[in-house]
Design a protein around this motif. Structure first.
Motif, PDB file in Angstrom:
ATOM      1  N   SER A  19       0.847  -1.190   0.000  1.00 39.08           N
ATOM      2  CA  SER A  19       0.000   0.000   0.000  1.00 39.08           C
ATOM      3  C   SER A  19       0.880   1.236   0.000  1.00 39.08           C
ATOM      4  CB  SER A  19      -0.927   0.007   1.217  1.00 39.08           C
ATOM      5  OG  SER A  19      -0.197   0.157   2.398  1.00 39.08           O
ATOM      6  N   MET A  20       0.432   2.222  -0.729  1.00 39.05           N
ATOM      7  CA  MET A  20       1.207   3.444  -0.874  1.00 39.05           C
ATOM      8  C   MET A  20       0.793   4.435   0.209  1.00 39.05           C
ATOM      9  SD  MET A  20       1.381   6.007  -4.177  1.00 39.05           S
ATOM     10  CE  MET A  20       1.352   4.636  -5.290  1.00 39.05           C
ATOM     11  N   ASP A  21       1.767   4.973   0.951  1.00 40.59           N
ATOM     12  CA  ASP A  21       1.478   6.009   1.934  1.00 40.59           C
ATOM     13  C   ASP A  21       0.995   7.255   1.214  1.00 40.59           C
ATOM     14  OD1 ASP A  21       2.267   4.480   4.119  1.00 40.59           O
ATOM     15  OD2 ASP A  21       4.286   5.315   4.172  1.00 40.59           O
ATOM     16  N   ARG A  22       0.034   7.927   1.840  1.00 38.66           N
ATOM     17  CA  ARG A  22      -0.470   9.200   1.336  1.00 38.66           C
ATOM     18  C   ARG A  22      -0.064  10.257   2.344  1.00 38.66           C
ATOM     19  NH1 ARG A  22      -5.822   5.995   1.122  1.00 38.66           N
ATOM     20  NH2 ARG A  22      -4.830   5.688   3.119  1.00 38.66           N
ATOM     21  N   VAL A  23       0.809  11.156   1.914  1.00 31.23           N
ATOM     22  CA  VAL A  23       1.437  12.108   2.828  1.00 31.23           C
ATOM     23  C   VAL A  23       1.168  13.551   2.411  1.00 31.23           C
ATOM     24  CG1 VAL A  23       3.254  10.444   3.419  1.00 31.23           C
ATOM     25  CG2 VAL A  23       3.676  12.098   1.625  1.00 31.23           C
ATOM     26  N   LEU A  24       0.886  14.370   3.408  1.00 30.09           N
ATOM     27  CA  LEU A  24       0.820  15.815   3.189  1.00 30.09           C
ATOM     28  C   LEU A  24       2.206  16.353   3.485  1.00 30.09           C
ATOM     29  CD1 LEU A  24      -0.611  18.501   2.676  1.00 30.09           C
ATOM     30  CD2 LEU A  24      -1.237  18.530   5.100  1.00 30.09           C
ATOM     31  N   ILE A  25       2.779  17.034   2.516  1.00 32.91           N
ATOM     32  CA  ILE A  25       4.139  17.545   2.634  1.00 32.91           C
ATOM     33  C   ILE A  25       4.062  19.044   2.927  1.00 32.91           C
ATOM     34  CG2 ILE A  25       6.367  17.783   1.495  1.00 32.91           C
ATOM     35  CD1 ILE A  25       5.473  15.330  -0.255  1.00 32.91           C
ATOM     36  N   ASP A  26       4.486  19.412   4.121  1.00 31.85           N
ATOM     37  CA  ASP A  26       4.363  20.794   4.586  1.00 31.85           C
ATOM     38  C   ASP A  26       5.315  21.727   3.832  1.00 31.85           C
ATOM     39  OD1 ASP A  26       3.312  22.841   6.154  1.00 31.85           O
ATOM     40  OD2 ASP A  26       4.525  22.367   7.909  1.00 31.85           O
ATOM     41  N   THR A  27       5.005  22.999   3.904  1.00 33.60           N
ATOM     42  CA  THR A  27       5.765  24.040   3.207  1.00 33.60           C
ATOM     43  C   THR A  27       7.259  23.954   3.476  1.00 33.60           C
ATOM     44  OG1 THR A  27       3.856  25.527   3.433  1.00 33.60           O
ATOM     45  CG2 THR A  27       5.969  26.543   2.878  1.00 33.60           C
ATOM     46  N   ASP A  28       7.639  23.744   4.739  1.00 38.27           N
ATOM     47  CA  ASP A  28       9.066  23.759   5.075  1.00 38.27           C
ATOM     48  C   ASP A  28       9.842  22.675   4.324  1.00 38.27           C
ATOM     49  OD1 ASP A  28       7.791  21.806   6.662  1.00 38.27           O
ATOM     50  OD2 ASP A  28       9.144  22.079   8.351  1.00 38.27           O
ATOM     51  N   VAL A  29       9.217  21.526   4.101  1.00 41.85           N
ATOM     52  CA  VAL A  29       9.893  20.430   3.397  1.00 41.85           C
ATOM     53  C   VAL A  29      10.074  20.786   1.921  1.00 41.85           C
ATOM     54  CG1 VAL A  29       9.784  17.971   2.812  1.00 41.85           C
ATOM     55  CG2 VAL A  29       8.954  18.772   5.045  1.00 41.85           C
ATOM     56  N   ILE A  30       9.054  21.349   1.316  1.00 44.35           N
ATOM     57  CA  ILE A  30       9.137  21.774  -0.091  1.00 44.35           C
ATOM     58  C   ILE A  30      10.226  22.843  -0.245  1.00 44.35           C
ATOM     59  CG2 ILE A  30       7.893  22.802  -2.046  1.00 44.35           C
ATOM     60  CD1 ILE A  30       6.751  20.057  -1.280  1.00 44.35           C
ATOM     61  N   ILE A  47      12.089  12.515  -0.201  1.00 42.40           N
ATOM     62  CA  ILE A  47      10.623  12.479  -0.127  1.00 42.40           C
ATOM     63  C   ILE A  47      10.031  12.801  -1.498  1.00 42.40           C
ATOM     64  CG2 ILE A  47       8.579  13.637   0.829  1.00 42.40           C
ATOM     65  CD1 ILE A  47      10.009  11.779   2.872  1.00 42.40           C
ATOM     66  N   ILE A  48      10.516  13.845  -2.131  1.00 44.80           N
ATOM     67  CA  ILE A  48       9.996  14.235  -3.438  1.00 44.80           C
ATOM     68  C   ILE A  48      10.302  13.156  -4.476  1.00 44.80           C
ATOM     69  CG2 ILE A  48      10.254  15.939  -5.302  1.00 44.80           C
ATOM     70  CD1 ILE A  48      10.395  18.061  -3.022  1.00 44.80           C
ATOM     71  N   SER A  49      11.454  12.550  -4.378  1.00 42.73           N
ATOM     72  CA  SER A  49      11.800  11.453  -5.282  1.00 42.73           C
ATOM     73  C   SER A  49      10.857  10.264  -5.097  1.00 42.73           C
ATOM     74  CB  SER A  49      13.254  11.036  -5.049  1.00 42.73           C
ATOM     75  OG  SER A  49      13.622  10.023  -5.954  1.00 42.73           O
ATOM     76  N   LEU A  50      10.481   9.965  -3.847  1.00 43.86           N
ATOM     77  CA  LEU A  50       9.511   8.890  -3.592  1.00 43.86           C
ATOM     78  C   LEU A  50       8.161   9.207  -4.230  1.00 43.86           C
ATOM     79  CD1 LEU A  50      10.297   8.016   0.143  1.00 43.86           C
ATOM     80  CD2 LEU A  50      10.638   6.524  -1.852  1.00 43.86           C
ATOM     81  N   CYS A  51       7.787  10.474  -4.217  1.00 44.14           N
ATOM     82  CA  CYS A  51       6.545  10.886  -4.887  1.00 44.14           C
ATOM     83  C   CYS A  51       6.674  10.708  -6.394  1.00 44.14           C
ATOM     84  CB  CYS A  51       6.217  12.347  -4.574  1.00 44.14           C
ATOM     85  SG  CYS A  51       5.803  12.685  -2.870  1.00 44.14           S
ATOM     86  N   GLN A  55       6.157   5.810  -5.235  1.00 47.58           N
ATOM     87  CA  GLN A  55       6.265   4.921  -4.079  1.00 47.58           C
ATOM     88  C   GLN A  55       5.455   5.448  -2.899  1.00 47.58           C
ATOM     89  OE1 GLN A  55      10.207   3.201  -3.394  1.00 47.58           O
ATOM     90  NE2 GLN A  55      10.832   4.284  -5.254  1.00 47.58           N
ATOM     91  N   ILE A  56       5.227   6.753  -2.888  1.00 47.34           N
ATOM     92  CA  ILE A  56       4.290   7.377  -1.959  1.00 47.34           C
ATOM     93  C   ILE A  56       3.469   8.369  -2.770  1.00 47.34           C
ATOM     94  CG2 ILE A  56       5.773   7.083   0.060  1.00 47.34           C
ATOM     95  CD1 ILE A  56       6.442  10.075  -0.072  1.00 47.34           C
ATOM     96  N   LYS A  57       2.307   8.730  -2.241  1.00 49.88           N
ATOM     97  CA  LYS A  57       1.468   9.726  -2.904  1.00 49.88           C
ATOM     98  C   LYS A  57       1.569  11.010  -2.097  1.00 49.88           C
ATOM     99  CE  LYS A  57      -1.418  11.301  -5.837  1.00 49.88           C
ATOM    100  NZ  LYS A  57      -0.838  11.782  -7.060  1.00 49.88           N
ATOM    101  N   GLY A  58       2.147  12.038  -2.707  1.00 52.16           N
ATOM    102  CA  GLY A  58       2.350  13.310  -2.029  1.00 52.16           C
ATOM    103  C   GLY A  58       1.228  14.290  -2.310  1.00 52.16           C
ATOM    104  N   PHE A  59       0.907  15.067  -1.279  1.00 50.65           N
ATOM    105  CA  PHE A  59      -0.122  16.100  -1.384  1.00 50.65           C
ATOM    106  C   PHE A  59       0.398  17.394  -0.792  1.00 50.65           C
ATOM    107  CE2 PHE A  59      -2.356  12.117  -1.407  1.00 50.65           C
ATOM    108  CZ  PHE A  59      -3.390  12.304  -2.307  1.00 50.65           C
ATOM    109  N   ILE A  60      -0.093  18.490  -1.334  1.00 54.61           N
ATOM    110  CA  ILE A  60       0.096  19.809  -0.756  1.00 54.61           C
ATOM    111  C   ILE A  60      -1.292  20.441  -0.663  1.00 54.61           C
ATOM    112  CG2 ILE A  60       2.477  20.093  -1.557  1.00 54.61           C
ATOM    113  CD1 ILE A  60       1.409  21.889  -3.822  1.00 54.61           C
ATOM    114  N   THR A  61      -1.371  21.641  -0.125  1.00 51.34           N
ATOM    115  CA  THR A  61      -2.630  22.377  -0.069  1.00 51.34           C
ATOM    116  C   THR A  61      -2.480  23.661  -0.888  1.00 51.34           C
ATOM    117  OG1 THR A  61      -2.069  23.713   1.863  1.00 51.34           O
ATOM    118  CG2 THR A  61      -3.056  21.519   2.285  1.00 51.34           C
TER     119      THR A  61
END
Length: 160
Positions: A19-30, A47-51, A55-61
């Motif tokens: 199962s693929m993790d679904r992660v919210l990536i906060d501003t500081d990480v970006i 983290i961005i490479s995993l997206c 391998q993971i599903k990345g989200f921002i707002t």
């Protein structure tokens, strides 16, 4: 491979994830990634490479997108910043933010309104597994798991 990912920061990760993790990536990480802020940029790039490798599903707002635009715009022209954000959106999705999220954030007791917005956007989605941020203490009132990029990467490695 899109150009925002730094070749020297890419790692080979196992491809057989159940199962693929679904992660919210906060501003500081970006921003750690875009501004190459040491000592955090390597974890952010991983983290961005995993997206990017799905391998993971990345989200921002929308707020994260606005913050990143504003801060990148301090060092680059509008066209370049739009290009970078467009590239980022090819590997990440954007969570929705509406009146309900804003009201929850206003009434939340979070000390940082912006972080409350991120949190309640993730909660409303119903599918975010973890919020990745270096500002762990700002999310102490969250019901969602909060990890630093470094801790998240260590936990992924340990679970393999």
């Amino acid at each position: 491979m899109i150009s925002i990912i730094k070749n020297n920061c890419q790692k080979d990760y196992p491809r057989n994830i159940v199962s693929m993790d679904r992660v919210l990536i906060d501003t500081d990480v970006i921003l750690d990634f875009f501004f190459d802020r040491e000592p955090y940029s390597d974890h952010a790039a991983q983290i961005i490479s995993l997206c990017e490798s799905k391998q993971i599903k990345g989200f921002i707002t929308p707020v994260i997108c606005c913050n990143v635009y504003y801060l990148l715009r301090q060092t680059a022209n509008h066209k370049k910043v739009i290009e970078k954000l467009s590239q980022l959106l090819t590997i990440m999705d954007v969570l929705q933010m509406d009146r309900e999220v804003i009201i929850q954030a206003l009434n939340s007791g979070f000390n940082d309104f912006e972080d409350a917005l991120q949190n309640y956007s993730a909660v409303k989605s119903g599918f975010i597994d973890v919020i990745l941020t270096r500002n762990i203490k700002d999310f102490s009132k969250s019901d969602i798991g909060i990890l630093s990029p470094e801790s998240y990467l260590k936990s992924r490695s340990a679970s393999r």
